[in-house]
Design an enzyme around this catalytic site. Structure first.
Site, PDB file in Angstrom:
ATOM      1  N   HIS A  31      14.087  30.005  -2.330  1.00 31.11           N
ATOM      2  CA  HIS A  31      12.796  29.427  -1.920  1.00 31.11           C
ATOM      3  C   HIS A  31      13.052  28.566  -0.694  1.00 31.11           C
ATOM      4  O   HIS A  31      14.004  27.784  -0.652  1.00 31.11           O
ATOM      5  CB  HIS A  31      12.228  28.599  -3.074  1.00 31.11           C
ATOM      6  CG  HIS A  31      11.103  27.710  -2.649  1.00 31.11           C
ATOM      7  ND1 HIS A  31      10.041  28.181  -1.924  1.00 31.11           N
ATOM      8  CD2 HIS A  31      10.895  26.371  -2.831  1.00 31.11           C
ATOM      9  CE1 HIS A  31       9.210  27.177  -1.682  1.00 31.11           C
ATOM     10  NE2 HIS A  31       9.710  26.071  -2.211  1.00 31.11           N
TER      11      HIS A  31
ATOM     12  N   CYS B 182       6.001  26.550  -6.426  1.00 32.36           N
ATOM     13  CA  CYS B 182       6.995  27.200  -5.549  1.00 32.36           C
ATOM     14  C   CYS B 182       7.858  28.218  -6.280  1.00 32.36           C
ATOM     15  O   CYS B 182       8.502  29.059  -5.645  1.00 32.36           O
ATOM     16  CB  CYS B 182       7.872  26.147  -4.880  1.00 32.36           C
ATOM     17  SG  CYS B 182       6.925  25.016  -3.856  1.00 32.36           S
TER      18      CYS B 182
ATOM     19  N   ASN C 123       7.467  25.269   4.270  1.00 31.24           N
ATOM     20  CA  ASN C 123       7.424  25.621   2.850  1.00 31.24           C
ATOM     21  C   ASN C 123       6.081  26.303   2.554  1.00 31.24           C
ATOM     22  O   ASN C 123       5.037  25.658   2.589  1.00 31.24           O
ATOM     23  CB  ASN C 123       7.597  24.343   2.026  1.00 31.24           C
ATOM     24  CG  ASN C 123       7.638  24.616   0.527  1.00 31.24           C
ATOM     25  OD1 ASN C 123       7.314  25.710   0.074  1.00 31.24           O
ATOM     26  ND2 ASN C 123       8.024  23.604  -0.236  1.00 31.24           N
TER      27      ASN C 123
END
Ligand code: UT7
Length: 325
Positions: free
Chosen positions: A252, A115, A282
Site C-alpha cells: 500500500h 487502505c 495515498n
C-alpha cells in the site's frame, strides 16, 4: 488434488487529469515541497473533477482491466469494489459500475476496509473463485479521498489523492500446492481498539454528515511498520517460503518512509519493491492496484514470479495476499 485458484487475468487503472503538486499545496496550507518530500516521498496527487465520482474512476479502471483480460462484462460473475468514499451511502458503488459496464447478471457489492480495502476485496473474491461460485471476478479499488480531506489541516491534506485500479481474477484449475499459479494465500487482520488513531469524524449514524479524515500520524506509522512486517512473515511462513523467494512486493502506497522502514526490517532487496506514492500520494484502497498495474505495464513482473501485496489502514485493518504470477 485438483482445485481452483484465482489467477490475475487482467489489470487496469485510472488517475484523474487534475494534478496538484507540492508547490501548489504551499499556496493552500502552511507547508513546503521539501517537508512533504522528506517526510512522505510524495511529489504530487491527482484530484477528481467536481463532476467525477468514485464510480467514474472505478468504471475507467474496470474497462481497462477487462480489455487487458480480453473479456467483456458478460463474462463477469461478480464485482467487488473496495472504497471508503462511495458515491452515495447506498446503493453500493459497485452496482453503479455494474450498470455502466452493461452487466445484468451476477452480483456486485462494496467492501470497506479503508487502505486495506483492496486486500480485503481480493481475499473475498478469491474465496468465491476457490469455492467454485465465480469464474471471473472484477476486483476494484477506487477512491475520491479529496472529498473527505480538511483542506485546512496540513497534517492530512498533503497526504492523499484520488484514483482507481482494478484486476480481473479468473478461475484456474491447479494441483493445490504452493507451486500453483495464482493466489496462494491471503491473510486478513483487524484490531478495533485503534479506531481513534485514523478515522473520519462524521458518518450516517453518528453525525448525519460525511466528516473529515483525522489521524495521529506518528502512531499510525509505528503500528504500520510492525503490522506490515508481521503480515509479510505470516504469508511467507504459511507458504513455506522465505524473503529471497519474493520477486516483487506491491505495498500500500501511504508513505515512502513506511515502505523503507518495513523492507529494512524484513531485509527485502529495495529493487523488488514497487514505489509509486510519489506520483499519486495515498489513494487508500486504490493504491495497490494502481502500483500493480504500473509494475505489470513496465514488465517488472513475469509469469511465475512470486508477488506479495500488503496493506494497513484505518480500523486498524491490515493484510497480505501472496500470488504466483
Ligand atoms: O494508509 C495508512 C494511513 N496513513 C499513514 O500511513 C500515515 C502514517 N504517518 C505518516 O506518514 C507520518 O506520521 C506523517 C507524514 C503523517 C507525519 O510525519 P512525522 O514525521 O510523523 O511528523 P509529525 O507528525 O511528528 O510532525 C512533525 C512536525 C510537527 O511540527 P512540530 O510540532 O515539530 O513543530 C508538525 O506540526 O511537522 C509539522 N507538520 C508539517 N509541517 C509542514 C505536520 N504536517 C506538516 C506539513 N507541512 N504538511
Amino acid at each position: 488434488m485438483t482445485t481452483f485458484r484465482s489467477i490475475v487475468s487482467g489489470c487496469g487503472s485510472y488517475l484523474p487529469e487534475k494534478i496538484i503538486t507540492n508547490k501548489k499545496m504551499e499556496e493552500l496550507v502552511d507547508t513546503t515541497d521539501e517537508w512533504i518530500i522528506e517526510r512522505t516521498g510524495i511529489i504530487q496527487r491527482h484530484i477528481a473533477a467536481d463532476n467525477e465520482l468514485t464510480s467514474d474512476l472505478a468504471i475507467k479502471a474496470a474497462e481497462r482491466a477487462l480489455k487487458d483480460a480480453s473479456l467483456t462484462a458478460d463474462d463477469i460473475d461478480l464485482i467487488i469494489l473496495a472504497t471508503s468514499t462511495p458515491d452515495q451511502t447506498f446503493p453500493a458503488t459497485a452496482t453503479r459500475v455494474q450498470a455502466a459496464l452493461g452487466m445484468t447478471k451476477g452480483a456486485a457489492f462494496d467492501v470497506q476496509a479503508v487502505c486495506s480495502g483492496f486486500i480485503y476485496a481480493l481475499a473475498t473474491a478469491d474465496n468465491f473463485v476457490r469455492a467454485g461460485q465465480a469464474k471471473h471476478v472484477l476486483v476494484i479499488g477506487a477512491e475520491t479521498f479529496s472529498r473527505i480531506l480538511d483542506w485546512e489541516d496540513r497534517t492530512t491534506c498533503v497526504l492523499f489523492g484520488d484514483g482507481a485500479g482494478a484486476v480481473v481474477l479468473s478461475a484456474h484449475e491447479c494441483e493445490g500446492t504452493n507451486k500453483d499459479q495464482g493466489i496462494l494465500s491471503s491473510h486478513l487482520h483487524s484490531d478495533g481498539r485503534y479506531n481513534d488513531l485514523l478515522y473520519v469524524d462524521g458518518g450516517v449514524s453518528s453525525t448525519k454528515s460525511t466528516g473529515f479524515i483525522r489521524m495521529k500520524g506518528k502512531e499510525v506509522f509505528r503500528h504500520a511498520v510492525v503490522n506490515l512486517a508481521d503480515v509479510v512473515e505470516e504469508a511467507l511462513s504459511f507458504n513455506q517460503m522465505n524473503v529471497e523467494d519474493i520477486d516483487m512486493v506491491i505495498p500500500h502506497q501511504a508513505n515512502k518512509r513506511i515502505l523503507d522502514a518495513t523492507i529494512r526490517k524484513l531485509k527485502i532487496d529495495p529493487s523488488k519493491v514497487a514505489v509509486t506514492v510519489q506520483k499519486h500520494a495515498n489513494t487508500s484502497a486504490a493504491s495497490i492496484p494502481l502500483a500493480l498495474d504500473e509494475m505489470v505495464k513496465e514488465n517488472r513482473i513475469a509469469r511465475g514470479d512470486i508477488v506479495l501485496l500488503e496493506a494497513m489502514g484505518g480500523g486498524f485493518t491490515w493484510g497480505s495476499c501472496l500470488i504466483r504470477w
